[in-house]
Design an enzyme around this catalytic site. Structure first.
Site, PDB file in Angstrom:
ATOM      1  N   GLU A 124       0.834  -1.213   0.000  1.00 25.44           N
ATOM      2  CA  GLU A 124       0.000   0.000   0.000  1.00 25.44           C
ATOM      3  C   GLU A 124       0.868   1.261   0.000  1.00 25.44           C
ATOM      4  O   GLU A 124       2.078   1.204   0.256  1.00 25.44           O
ATOM      5  CB  GLU A 124      -0.942   0.010   1.210  1.00 25.44           C
ATOM      6  CG  GLU A 124      -0.231   0.085   2.543  1.00 25.44           C
ATOM      7  CD  GLU A 124      -1.113   0.665   3.656  1.00 25.44           C
ATOM      8  OE1 GLU A 124      -1.605   1.804   3.506  1.00 25.44           O
ATOM      9  OE2 GLU A 124      -1.288  -0.018   4.679  1.00 25.44           O
ATOM     10  N   LYS A 126      -3.303  -1.727  15.824  1.00 22.18           N
ATOM     11  CA  LYS A 126      -2.831  -0.963  16.982  1.00 22.18           C
ATOM     12  C   LYS A 126      -3.970  -0.761  17.964  1.00 22.18           C
ATOM     13  O   LYS A 126      -5.127  -0.632  17.553  1.00 22.18           O
ATOM     14  CB  LYS A 126      -2.355   0.416  16.527  1.00 22.18           C
ATOM     15  CG  LYS A 126      -1.152   0.394  15.639  1.00 22.18           C
ATOM     16  CD  LYS A 126      -0.562   1.796  15.554  1.00 22.18           C
ATOM     17  CE  LYS A 126       0.700   1.799  14.734  1.00 22.18           C
ATOM     18  NZ  LYS A 126       0.431   1.918  13.294  1.00 22.18           N
TER      19      LYS A 126
HETATM   20  N1  PSU Z   1      -2.880   1.586  10.766  1.00 23.01           N
HETATM   21  C1  PSU Z   1      -1.543   1.542  10.888  1.00 23.01           C
HETATM   22  N2  PSU Z   1      -0.786   2.064   9.906  1.00 23.01           N
HETATM   23  C2  PSU Z   1      -1.335   2.637   8.784  1.00 23.01           C
HETATM   24  C3  PSU Z   1      -2.747   2.653   8.657  1.00 23.01           C
HETATM   25  C4  PSU Z   1      -3.487   2.127   9.664  1.00 23.01           C
HETATM   26  O1  PSU Z   1      -1.041   1.037  11.876  1.00 23.01           O
HETATM   27  O2  PSU Z   1      -0.598   3.117   7.916  1.00 23.01           O
HETATM   28  C5  PSU Z   1      -3.364   3.230   7.417  1.00 23.01           C
HETATM   29  C6  PSU Z   1      -3.677   2.120   6.394  1.00 23.01           C
HETATM   30  O3  PSU Z   1      -3.530   2.639   5.095  1.00 23.01           O
HETATM   31  C7  PSU Z   1      -5.118   1.813   6.682  1.00 23.01           C
HETATM   32  C8  PSU Z   1      -5.651   3.192   6.986  1.00 23.01           C
HETATM   33  O4  PSU Z   1      -5.812   1.207   5.612  1.00 23.01           O
HETATM   34  O5  PSU Z   1      -4.625   3.825   7.733  1.00 23.01           O
HETATM   35  C9  PSU Z   1      -6.949   3.162   7.743  1.00 23.01           C
HETATM   36  O6  PSU Z   1      -7.459   4.441   7.842  1.00 23.01           O
HETATM   37  P1  PSU Z   1      -8.906   4.669   8.461  1.00 23.01           P
HETATM   38  O7  PSU Z   1      -8.762   4.274   9.908  1.00 23.01           O
HETATM   39  O8  PSU Z   1      -9.190   6.119   8.258  1.00 23.01           O
HETATM   40  O9  PSU Z   1      -9.821   3.752   7.722  1.00 23.01           O
END
Ligand code: PSU
Ligand code: MN
Length: 304
Positions: free
Chosen positions: A25, A160
């Site tokens: 990603e 996390k």
């Molecule tokens: N959690 C992490 N590292 C990240 C992300 C989430 O520990 O880089 C990033 C990923 O790209 C994930 C996104 O798909 O954040 C999720 O964002 P949201 O919670 O806004 O859906």
């Protein structure tokens, strides 16, 4: 072929001969880590996958084109731009493409583009999930819905504890997403190997991961599979220290009134700052570890 999709020559050649390919990603590059470590890590992940005998396909939206396979220059561009690049989830793709803009792909959109390209395995750090307090905010990552509908295996280090891990598992259960622990019965919590929550199944080899995913695809069961791979012991962090940093980051987030798509990038950046960069070193090691497992699993799927 989808007329919005560009597959790099290296990735196209690997897919044409049924060879192993691993998607990566790009939100982790633009929003997940600071420059220049973000670019260095993205390139190291690609090298790790090549060294293991598979082909990396870093995914992003560049000038409105959906890309499976980026050049080092495109990775540098995303890394330098950082949060100035749009964080692109499922709902963002139509307008970004129509306006010919750039977008960094989350787990959701990386799965979408990987599936369009025919890539089955994807390595990342952490996924989005059900946020703490989602009972009232309804802040639930689109990543969970994507896992429910798109046929890609996502290999991560768990989630996390900025999230409510218990509710995240409940949501995945409702949506029929298998949650696998790689060599563990317990859901890893990204920086630490333990969370106190059980995964659905423990599998111990890339062959077993490939066989389970192959069975899912063959049965025509919709959606992906979530593989949670614990951070190697030597790089794991002290749980009290990391949890204190997470609690502080969450308190600041609500004081500042941050919401929506900005929540996760804000929390990730604050946790990194509060822990003085130690968490970044752990983050880098766990993504490399996931890249290795993804390459090995993609090879098993390609041979099966
Ligand atoms: N959690 C992490 N590292 C990240 C992300 C989430 O520990 O880089 C990033 C990923 O790209 C994930 C996104 O798909 O954040 C999720 O964002 P949201 O919670 O806004 O859906
Ligand atoms: Mn959200």
């Amino acid at each position: 072929m989808n007329r919005y999709l560009d597959i790099s020559p290296e990735v196209r050649e690997a897919l044409a001969k049924g060879g192993p390919v691993v998607a990566l990603e790009s939100t982790i590059i633009s929003h997940g880590m600071p420059y220049p470590q973000n670019v260095e890590t993205a390139l190291r992940m690609e090298k790790t996958i090549r060294d293991a005998g598979a082909v990396p396909a870093t995914v992003a939206v560049i000038g409105g084109r959906l890309k499976a396979g980026l050049s080092p220059e495109e990775i540098e561009h995303l890394g330098r731009s950082g949060r100035a690049v749009a964080k692109a989830s499922r709902r963002d793709l139509p307008v970004l493409v129509a306006r010919k803009q750039d977008g960094a792909t989350t787990v959701t959109t990386t799965m979408i583009i990987a599936a369009m390209a025919g890539i089955k395995v994807f390595a990342t750090g952490g996924i989005g999930g059900v946020h703490r307090g989602a009972q009232t905010t309804m802040d639930i990552s689109a990543d969970l819905e994507e896992l429910a509908q798109t046929p890609v295996m996502v290999i991560c280090a768990g989630a996390k504890s900025i999230l409510d891990l218990g509710l995240t598992l409940e949501y995945l259960e409702t949506k029929g997403v298998p949650v696998i622990g790689y060599g563990t019965d317990e859901l890893p919590a990204f920086y630490t190997r333990r969370s106190g929550f059980k995964v659905d199944y423990r599998l111990d080899t890339p062959e077993e991961l490939a066989a389970a995913f192959r069975a899912k695809l063959d049965m025509g069961l919709r959606g992906g599979m979530l593989v949670t791979n614990p951070i190697p012991e030597e790089f794991s962090m002290d749980p009290d220290r990391i949890n204190a940093a997470i609690d502080q980051a969450i308190a600041e987030c609500s004081e500042k009134g941050i919401r929506g798509k900005d929540t996760t990038p804000f929390l990730l950046a604050r946790v990194k700052d509060i822990t003085g960069g130690d968490s970044l070193a752990s983050n880098i090691q766990l993504v490399l570890n996931n890249a290795r497992l993804a390459a090995a699993t993609a090879k098993c799927l390609a041979n099966g």
